[in-house]
Each structure stands twice: as C-alpha cells, then as structure tokens.
Design a protein around this motif. Structure first.
Motif, mmCIF file in Angstrom:
data_model
loop_
_atom_site.group_PDB
_atom_site.id
_atom_site.type_symbol
_atom_site.label_atom_id
_atom_site.label_comp_id
_atom_site.label_asym_id
_atom_site.label_seq_id
_atom_site.Cartn_x
_atom_site.Cartn_y
_atom_site.Cartn_z
ATOM 1 N N LEU A 1 50.079 -56.523 7.339
ATOM 2 C CA LEU A 1 48.678 -57.049 7.013
ATOM 3 C C LEU A 1 47.429 -56.908 7.808
ATOM 4 O O LEU A 1 46.471 -56.628 7.419
ATOM 5 N N CYS A 2 47.623 -56.702 9.101
ATOM 6 C CA CYS A 2 46.730 -56.600 10.311
ATOM 7 C C CYS A 2 46.190 -55.094 9.914
ATOM 8 O O CYS A 2 44.985 -54.790 10.172
ATOM 9 N N ILE A 3 46.991 -54.244 9.764
ATOM 10 C CA ILE A 3 46.514 -52.771 9.674
ATOM 11 C C ILE A 3 46.231 -52.213 8.272
ATOM 12 O O ILE A 3 45.649 -51.211 8.026
ATOM 13 N N SER A 4 46.504 -53.166 7.282
ATOM 14 C CA SER A 4 46.051 -52.864 6.085
ATOM 15 C C SER A 4 44.518 -53.193 5.601
ATOM 16 O O SER A 4 43.961 -53.488 6.741
ATOM 17 N N ASN A 5 43.935 -53.071 4.545
ATOM 18 C CA ASN A 5 42.584 -53.333 4.119
ATOM 19 C C ASN A 5 42.603 -54.532 3.577
ATOM 20 O O ASN A 5 41.336 -54.992 3.232
ATOM 21 N N ILE A 6 43.343 -55.226 3.727
ATOM 22 C CA ILE A 6 43.433 -56.548 3.168
ATOM 23 C C ILE A 6 42.878 -57.844 3.999
ATOM 24 O O ILE A 6 43.258 -57.518 5.289
ATOM 25 N N GLN B 1 46.931 -53.780 19.414
ATOM 26 C CA GLN B 1 47.132 -52.055 19.817
ATOM 27 C C GLN B 1 47.292 -51.473 18.602
ATOM 28 O O GLN B 1 46.605 -50.359 18.217
ATOM 29 N N MET B 2 47.973 -51.801 17.581
ATOM 30 C CA MET B 2 48.232 -51.080 16.389
ATOM 31 C C MET B 2 46.878 -51.362 15.564
ATOM 32 O O MET B 2 46.422 -50.398 15.000
ATOM 33 N N ILE B 3 46.118 -52.184 15.442
ATOM 34 C CA ILE B 3 44.899 -52.442 14.697
ATOM 35 C C ILE B 3 43.678 -51.263 15.135
ATOM 36 O O ILE B 3 43.341 -50.637 14.447
ATOM 37 N N GLN B 4 43.807 -51.366 16.682
ATOM 38 C CA GLN B 4 43.032 -50.322 17.416
ATOM 39 C C GLN B 4 43.266 -48.863 16.863
ATOM 40 O O GLN B 4 42.370 -48.220 16.819
ATOM 41 N N PRO C 1 39.836 -50.306 7.958
ATOM 42 C CA PRO C 1 38.571 -51.302 7.546
ATOM 43 C C PRO C 1 39.032 -52.096 6.543
ATOM 44 O O PRO C 1 39.427 -51.721 5.490
ATOM 45 N N LYS C 2 38.762 -53.416 6.740
ATOM 46 C CA LYS C 2 38.903 -54.403 5.828
ATOM 47 C C LYS C 2 37.934 -54.336 4.670
ATOM 48 O O LYS C 2 36.643 -54.094 5.142
ATOM 49 N N ARG C 3 38.480 -54.557 3.375
ATOM 50 C CA ARG C 3 37.622 -54.555 2.299
ATOM 51 C C ARG C 3 36.723 -55.686 2.179
ATOM 52 O O ARG C 3 37.205 -56.765 2.514
ATOM 53 N N GLU C 4 35.564 -55.566 1.349
ATOM 54 C CA GLU C 4 35.045 -56.727 0.971
ATOM 55 C C GLU C 4 35.606 -57.497 -0.208
ATOM 56 O O GLU C 4 36.068 -57.041 -1.244
ATOM 57 N N VAL C 5 35.710 -58.884 -0.254
ATOM 58 C CA VAL C 5 36.235 -59.530 -1.221
ATOM 59 C C VAL C 5 35.286 -60.730 -1.441
ATOM 60 O O VAL C 5 34.540 -61.097 -0.598
#
Length: 276
Positions: A139-144, A228-231, A236-240
C-alpha cells in the motif's frame, strides 16, 4: 523505477533477515511486494478502484490465499483442487485488516483489495506477521492514499527472556504468543501501538507490558525499511474525494441523541461489571 527493474530491500531483525522484493511479480498491480523470511515467501498485492462507490463504509477487502503447493503438497480427495479458505487464512486476513483499516484517509470510498498469496512456507517462519508487513509495504509504494507505514512483529516469552519473531518450533515452548502492530508518530517519532493480539499461559501483567515495549524495537525497524521503499520505489499518491459528514446537522436534528447513547453505554458497562 523503470519497467522490468527488480529491487530488493532487507533488514536484519534479531537474527532473522526479512526481505522485500519489488518489480518481479504482479507489475500491473497498484502495489506489489514479495516478502520473505527464510523459506517463507508471500506475494502481497494492493489494488484500488478508479472510481468511488456508493457505500456508507470504506470498502476494504483483505484476502489470504493459501496454496497446498506452498508446503510441497498436492490436494488429495476426489476434486484434487484447493478447498475453501481455512480458519487460519481467515484469521490472518483479519489480522492484516485491523491495523490497516484505520490508516486510510477518513471518508475515502474507493474499493481497495489487498491479496496475500502464500507462495512457499518452510514450517519454520510464521507467514501471518510477514503478510501484515507486506500488505503495508504494498500500500505504501502504491498510488492508493494510505497513512502508513505499519510495522508488525510477534513476541514470544521464554525462560531466557523475550524474543521477536520466534520460529514455529520455538513458539511451542513460549508462554506468550503476542502479535503487535504499530505506526510511527510523526511528532514524537515514537512507535504508537494500534493493534494487539495475544494468547498466553499464566503471564503476569508486568511481563505483558514489558513485551509490548520490547515489540517497538522490531516495529520501528519494519517501518524504517518501508520508509526506504517509499523513497526509492514509491508512486505519487492519487487524489480521491473524501466524504465529509455534517455532525452538526445531526446534533441539531437529534439534540438528545448523544446523551442517550452515552447513558446506554454506561449502563451496559455497569451491567458487565455487576455480573457474577
């Protein structure tokens, strides 16, 4: 991160190496991670719908897919295929759901599915805690949108002391089976525990408190690895759209409702205490 590139992240946690692999499997998912420890490997994927749904709750689905081939077995019987989810897979799905659900933005109404597929088990390392960390990482590395990371560990209590993520054979002589999940407070930089599940055999309150504090060391390391994985590979997280609730209008329409509910809850609590 380019297409076809595979990245691995690992951390040493009390003598055991936990690794996350990104980019090799399920590249079309919004987020996908293979989390491994020893010979136990779990593929965790996260997908979010493009459009929001008309629900009065957050539609999160967590599923754990057990496979007989993960243990080197072939299903027997007439059908020779996988059966219904086992009790263990259902409980593991709930274990993943509980710490994740509160960390999504309030009012989000897109459908989110988190699927943990157990690829292999070595009968030594527990797959459930690995799946919690893998779900958070996916979830952290996704755009959710997700307010993670979430770290999770298992704590065992032995005559020689506490241990983080003991093996399955080691847990047979542990007086405590404690699973703890937590997040990092951005202001204090301290670990906040958000989920506890435990079974024990005559463990004192002092031992339990010590185990909870002890678990924060492992949780912090799992969170650090996911940061570290996120960086390095995070999207980028999408707008909801986030639904807003007009609680003031409800209070104006039902002015006595809050007091009635509070009185009812106090009465229920009092009845529980008074029970013989």
């Amino acid at each position: 991160m380019t297409d076809g590139e595979v990245k691995r992240f690992s951390a040493e946690l009390f003598g055991k190496t936990i690794s996350f692999e990104v980019g090799k499997l399920a590249s079309l998912a919004d987020g996908a991670v293979v989390v491994s420890c020893g010979g136990t490997d779990i593929l965790v994927t996260a997908m979010g719908s493009k459009n929001e749904v008309d629900r009065d709750f957050f539609p999160l689905v967590v599923d754990v897919e057990e496979r007989m081939y993960a243990a080197g077995k072939i299903p027997g019987g007439f059908f020779r295929r996988e059966g219904r989810p086992s009790e263990k897979s259902i409980l593991t799905a709930r274990l993943i759901d509980r710490p994740l659900r509160p960390n999504f933005p309030e009012g989000m109404r897109i459908e989110v599915q988190v699927i943990a597929t157990i690829l292999s088990v070595d009968q030594i390392n527990h797959p459930d805690v690995l799946a919690v960390n893998g779900a958070s990482a996916a979830l952290c590395i996704s755009n959710i949108p997700f307010n993670g990371p979430v770290g999770a560990v298992r704590v065992g209590l032995f005559p020689e002391g506490l241990a983080i993520n003991p093996t399955i054979p080691e847990m047979e002589r542990s007086a405590l089976d404690l699973v703890v999940a937590g997040v990092l407070d951005p202001e204090s930089n301290e670990v906040d525990i958000i989920m506890v599940e435990a079974g024990a055999s005559q463990v004192s309150e002092a031992d339990l408190v010590e185990a909870l504090e002890f678990s924060k060391q492992g949780i912090r390391e799992m969170i650090r690895l996911q940061q570290q994985m996120i960086q390095e590979v995070g999207k980028p997280k999408r707008e909801v759209n986030l639904r807003k609730f007009d609680f003031e209008a409800v209070e104006n329409r039902f002015p006595d409702m809050k007091a009635k509910v509070e009185n009812l809850l106090r009465e229920m609590a009092r009845n529980q205490v008074d029970k013989p």
